[in-house]
Design a protein around this motif. Structure first.
Motif, PDB file in Angstrom:
ATOM      1  N   GLY A  12       0.777  -1.232   0.000  1.00 36.69           N
ATOM      2  CA  GLY A  12       0.000   0.000   0.000  1.00 36.69           C
ATOM      3  C   GLY A  12       0.806   1.278   0.000  1.00 36.69           C
ATOM      4  N   HIS A  13       2.021   1.219   0.507  1.00 36.93           N
ATOM      5  CA  HIS A  13       2.821   2.436   0.686  1.00 36.93           C
ATOM      6  C   HIS A  13       4.276   2.175   0.299  1.00 36.93           C
ATOM      7  CE1 HIS A  13      -0.591   4.001   2.928  1.00 36.93           C
ATOM      8  NE2 HIS A  13      -0.590   2.877   3.630  1.00 36.93           N
ATOM      9  N   ARG A  14       4.486   1.594  -0.858  1.00 31.33           N
ATOM     10  CA  ARG A  14       5.832   1.197  -1.269  1.00 31.33           C
ATOM     11  C   ARG A  14       6.783   2.382  -1.364  1.00 31.33           C
ATOM     12  NH1 ARG A  14       6.360  -2.899  -6.050  1.00 31.33           N
ATOM     13  NH2 ARG A  14       5.165  -3.976  -4.488  1.00 31.33           N
ATOM     14  N   GLY A  15       6.357   3.467  -1.983  1.00 32.93           N
ATOM     15  CA  GLY A  15       7.244   4.625  -2.155  1.00 32.93           C
ATOM     16  C   GLY A  15       7.618   5.264  -0.832  1.00 32.93           C
ATOM     17  N   LYS A  16       6.629   5.402   0.059  1.00 34.10           N
ATOM     18  CA  LYS A  16       6.904   5.996   1.370  1.00 34.10           C
ATOM     19  C   LYS A  16       7.839   5.106   2.180  1.00 34.10           C
ATOM     20  CE  LYS A  16       2.423   6.928   1.684  1.00 34.10           C
ATOM     21  NZ  LYS A  16       1.115   7.216   2.210  1.00 34.10           N
ATOM     22  N   THR A  17       7.640   3.790   2.077  1.00 37.89           N
ATOM     23  CA  THR A  17       8.482   2.856   2.824  1.00 37.89           C
ATOM     24  C   THR A  17       9.924   2.921   2.339  1.00 37.89           C
ATOM     25  OG1 THR A  17       6.583   1.389   3.126  1.00 37.89           O
ATOM     26  CG2 THR A  17       8.745   0.442   3.493  1.00 37.89           C
ATOM     27  N   ILE A  18      10.105   2.893   1.033  1.00 45.53           N
ATOM     28  CA  ILE A  18      11.461   2.965   0.477  1.00 45.53           C
ATOM     29  C   ILE A  18      12.092   4.321   0.778  1.00 45.53           C
ATOM     30  CG2 ILE A  18      12.786   3.021  -1.676  1.00 45.53           C
ATOM     31  CD1 ILE A  18      10.846   0.905  -2.755  1.00 45.53           C
ATOM     32  N   GLY A  19      11.315   5.396   0.632  1.00 46.65           N
ATOM     33  CA  GLY A  19      11.846   6.730   0.899  1.00 46.65           C
ATOM     34  C   GLY A  19      12.258   6.915   2.344  1.00 46.65           C
ATOM     35  N   ALA A  20      11.422   6.449   3.269  1.00 45.91           N
ATOM     36  CA  ALA A  20      11.757   6.578   4.689  1.00 45.91           C
ATOM     37  C   ALA A  20      12.965   5.705   5.036  1.00 45.91           C
ATOM     38  CB  ALA A  20      10.561   6.210   5.553  1.00 45.91           C
ATOM     39  N   ALA A  21      13.029   4.493   4.470  1.00 44.50           N
ATOM     40  CA  ALA A  21      14.173   3.614   4.742  1.00 44.50           C
ATOM     41  C   ALA A  21      15.467   4.222   4.197  1.00 44.50           C
ATOM     42  CB  ALA A  21      13.931   2.241   4.131  1.00 44.50           C
ATOM     43  N   ALA A  22      15.402   4.804   3.015  1.00 43.54           N
ATOM     44  CA  ALA A  22      16.587   5.458   2.457  1.00 43.54           C
ATOM     45  C   ALA A  22      16.990   6.654   3.309  1.00 43.54           C
ATOM     46  CB  ALA A  22      16.319   5.896   1.022  1.00 43.54           C
ATOM     47  N   GLY A  23      15.998   7.396   3.782  1.00 41.07           N
ATOM     48  CA  GLY A  23      16.296   8.528   4.657  1.00 41.07           C
ATOM     49  C   GLY A  23      16.931   8.092   5.961  1.00 41.07           C
ATOM     50  N   VAL A  24      16.421   7.005   6.542  1.00 40.35           N
ATOM     51  CA  VAL A  24      17.006   6.488   7.787  1.00 40.35           C
ATOM     52  C   VAL A  24      18.433   6.024   7.542  1.00 40.35           C
ATOM     53  CG1 VAL A  24      16.871   4.593   9.459  1.00 40.35           C
ATOM     54  CG2 VAL A  24      14.831   5.882   8.893  1.00 40.35           C
ATOM     55  N   LEU A  25      18.656   5.318   6.443  1.00 41.59           N
ATOM     56  CA  LEU A  25      20.000   4.836   6.134  1.00 41.59           C
ATOM     57  C   LEU A  25      20.986   5.987   5.957  1.00 41.59           C
ATOM     58  CD1 LEU A  25      21.852   2.434   5.492  1.00 41.59           C
ATOM     59  CD2 LEU A  25      21.187   2.707   3.106  1.00 41.59           C
ATOM     60  N   LEU A  26      20.614   6.981   5.150  1.00 41.20           N
ATOM     61  CA  LEU A  26      21.502   8.129   4.948  1.00 41.20           C
ATOM     62  C   LEU A  26      21.697   8.914   6.247  1.00 41.20           C
ATOM     63  CD1 LEU A  26      20.248   9.420   1.490  1.00 41.20           C
ATOM     64  CD2 LEU A  26      22.411   8.280   2.000  1.00 41.20           C
ATOM     65  N   GLY A  27      20.626   9.058   7.005  1.00 38.61           N
ATOM     66  CA  GLY A  27      20.733   9.765   8.272  1.00 38.61           C
ATOM     67  C   GLY A  27      21.654   9.054   9.248  1.00 38.61           C
ATOM     68  N   LEU A  28      21.566   7.725   9.310  1.00 43.87           N
ATOM     69  CA  LEU A  28      22.449   6.970  10.206  1.00 43.87           C
ATOM     70  C   LEU A  28      23.911   7.092   9.799  1.00 43.87           C
ATOM     71  CD1 LEU A  28      20.419   3.724  10.921  1.00 43.87           C
ATOM     72  CD2 LEU A  28      21.064   5.513  12.540  1.00 43.87           C
ATOM     73  N   ILE A  29      24.153   7.120   8.501  1.00 44.23           N
ATOM     74  CA  ILE A  29      25.539   7.283   8.036  1.00 44.23           C
ATOM     75  C   ILE A  29      26.109   8.605   8.546  1.00 44.23           C
ATOM     76  CG2 ILE A  29      26.956   7.691   5.986  1.00 44.23           C
ATOM     77  CD1 ILE A  29      25.167   5.609   4.565  1.00 44.23           C
ATOM     78  N   TYR A  30      25.315   9.671   8.429  1.00 40.68           N
ATOM     79  CA  TYR A  30      25.806  10.968   8.889  1.00 40.68           C
ATOM     80  C   TYR A  30      25.890  11.048  10.400  1.00 40.68           C
ATOM     81  CZ  TYR A  30      25.761  12.854   4.239  1.00 40.68           C
ATOM     82  OH  TYR A  30      26.031  13.082   2.917  1.00 40.68           O
ATOM     83  N   LEU A  31      24.958  10.400  11.104  1.00 40.98           N
ATOM     84  CA  LEU A  31      25.040  10.401  12.563  1.00 40.98           C
ATOM     85  C   LEU A  31      26.269   9.645  13.048  1.00 40.98           C
ATOM     86  CD1 LEU A  31      21.385   9.863  13.797  1.00 40.98           C
ATOM     87  CD2 LEU A  31      22.818  11.853  14.144  1.00 40.98           C
ATOM     88  N   LEU A  32      26.575   8.531  12.413  1.00 43.54           N
ATOM     89  CA  LEU A  32      27.736   7.749  12.826  1.00 43.54           C
ATOM     90  C   LEU A  32      29.034   8.485  12.528  1.00 43.54           C
ATOM     91  CD1 LEU A  32      26.619   4.165  11.787  1.00 43.54           C
ATOM     92  CD2 LEU A  32      26.742   5.134  14.085  1.00 43.54           C
ATOM     93  N   CYS A  33      29.043   9.290  11.500  1.00 40.56           N
ATOM     94  CA  CYS A  33      30.241  10.073  11.189  1.00 40.56           C
ATOM     95  C   CYS A  33      30.395  11.248  12.137  1.00 40.56           C
ATOM     96  CB  CYS A  33      30.191  10.572   9.754  1.00 40.56           C
ATOM     97  SG  CYS A  33      30.330   9.252   8.546  1.00 40.56           S
ATOM     98  N   GLY A  34      29.345  11.613  12.851  1.00 40.42           N
ATOM     99  CA  GLY A  34      29.435  12.680  13.832  1.00 40.42           C
ATOM    100  C   GLY A  34      29.334  14.075  13.244  1.00 40.42           C
ATOM    101  N   LEU A  35      28.851  14.232  12.020  1.00 44.97           N
ATOM    102  CA  LEU A  35      28.830  15.539  11.398  1.00 44.97           C
ATOM    103  C   LEU A  35      27.479  16.252  11.529  1.00 44.97           C
ATOM    104  CD1 LEU A  35      30.666  14.601   8.088  1.00 44.97           C
ATOM    105  CD2 LEU A  35      31.617  15.721  10.100  1.00 44.97           C
ATOM    106  N   TRP A  36      26.441  15.515  11.838  1.00 44.76           N
ATOM    107  CA  TRP A  36      25.110  16.094  11.813  1.00 44.76           C
ATOM    108  C   TRP A  36      24.443  15.953  13.178  1.00 44.76           C
ATOM    109  CZ3 TRP A  36      23.358  18.389   7.343  1.00 44.76           C
ATOM    110  CH2 TRP A  36      24.160  18.189   6.233  1.00 44.76           C
ATOM    111  N   HIS A  37      23.529  16.839  13.457  1.00 42.34           N
ATOM    112  CA  HIS A  37      22.750  16.774  14.681  1.00 42.34           C
ATOM    113  C   HIS A  37      21.433  16.052  14.418  1.00 42.34           C
ATOM    114  CE1 HIS A  37      25.547  19.380  16.653  1.00 42.34           C
ATOM    115  NE2 HIS A  37      25.463  20.234  15.631  1.00 42.34           N
ATOM    116  N   MET A  38      20.686  15.826  15.465  1.00 42.50           N
ATOM    117  CA  MET A  38      19.452  15.058  15.339  1.00 42.50           C
ATOM    118  C   MET A  38      18.425  15.753  14.441  1.00 42.50           C
ATOM    119  SD  MET A  38      18.496  12.240  16.214  1.00 42.50           S
ATOM    120  CE  MET A  38      17.046  11.269  16.146  1.00 42.50           C
ATOM    121  N   LEU A  39      18.384  17.054  14.406  1.00 38.15           N
ATOM    122  CA  LEU A  39      17.427  17.747  13.549  1.00 38.15           C
ATOM    123  C   LEU A  39      17.710  17.512  12.072  1.00 38.15           C
ATOM    124  CD1 LEU A  39      17.022  21.122  15.438  1.00 38.15           C
ATOM    125  CD2 LEU A  39      15.431  19.201  15.345  1.00 38.15           C
TER     126      LEU A  39
END
Length: 78
Positions: A12-39
């Motif tokens: 039912g929500h394939r695009g939203k699921t893939i988009g949110a998962a990609a966002g989480v993945l990219l966000g985690l990469i930046y969080l682990l590198c220590g360059l970005w804040h939670m916002l």
């Protein structure tokens, strides 16, 4: 139970699921590198969700023509 939830999200929500998962993945990469804040992490996840939502609705992922029209109307010399 989790399988039913996943199947509902995927069918039912394939695009939203893939988009949110990609966002989480990219966000985690930046969080682990220590360059970005939670916002910034939340902004990345929301952007992925928004693009996925537009795909689910059958719209273009990024409305370039609408943005250009808005900019041209806003900055038109009078």
């Amino acid at each position: 139970m989790w399988r039913q939830i996943w199947e509902h999200l995927w069918t039912g929500h394939r695009g939203k699921t893939i988009g949110a998962a990609a966002g989480v993945l990219l966000g985690l990469i930046y969080l682990l590198c220590g360059l970005w804040h939670m916002l910034i992490f939340a902004l990345i996840v929301y952007t992925g969700y928004y693009i996925g939502k537009r795909i689910d609705r059958g719209q273009t992922p990024i409305p370039v023509e609408d943005m250009l029209r808005w900019l041209m109307d806003k900055w038109r010399l009078r």
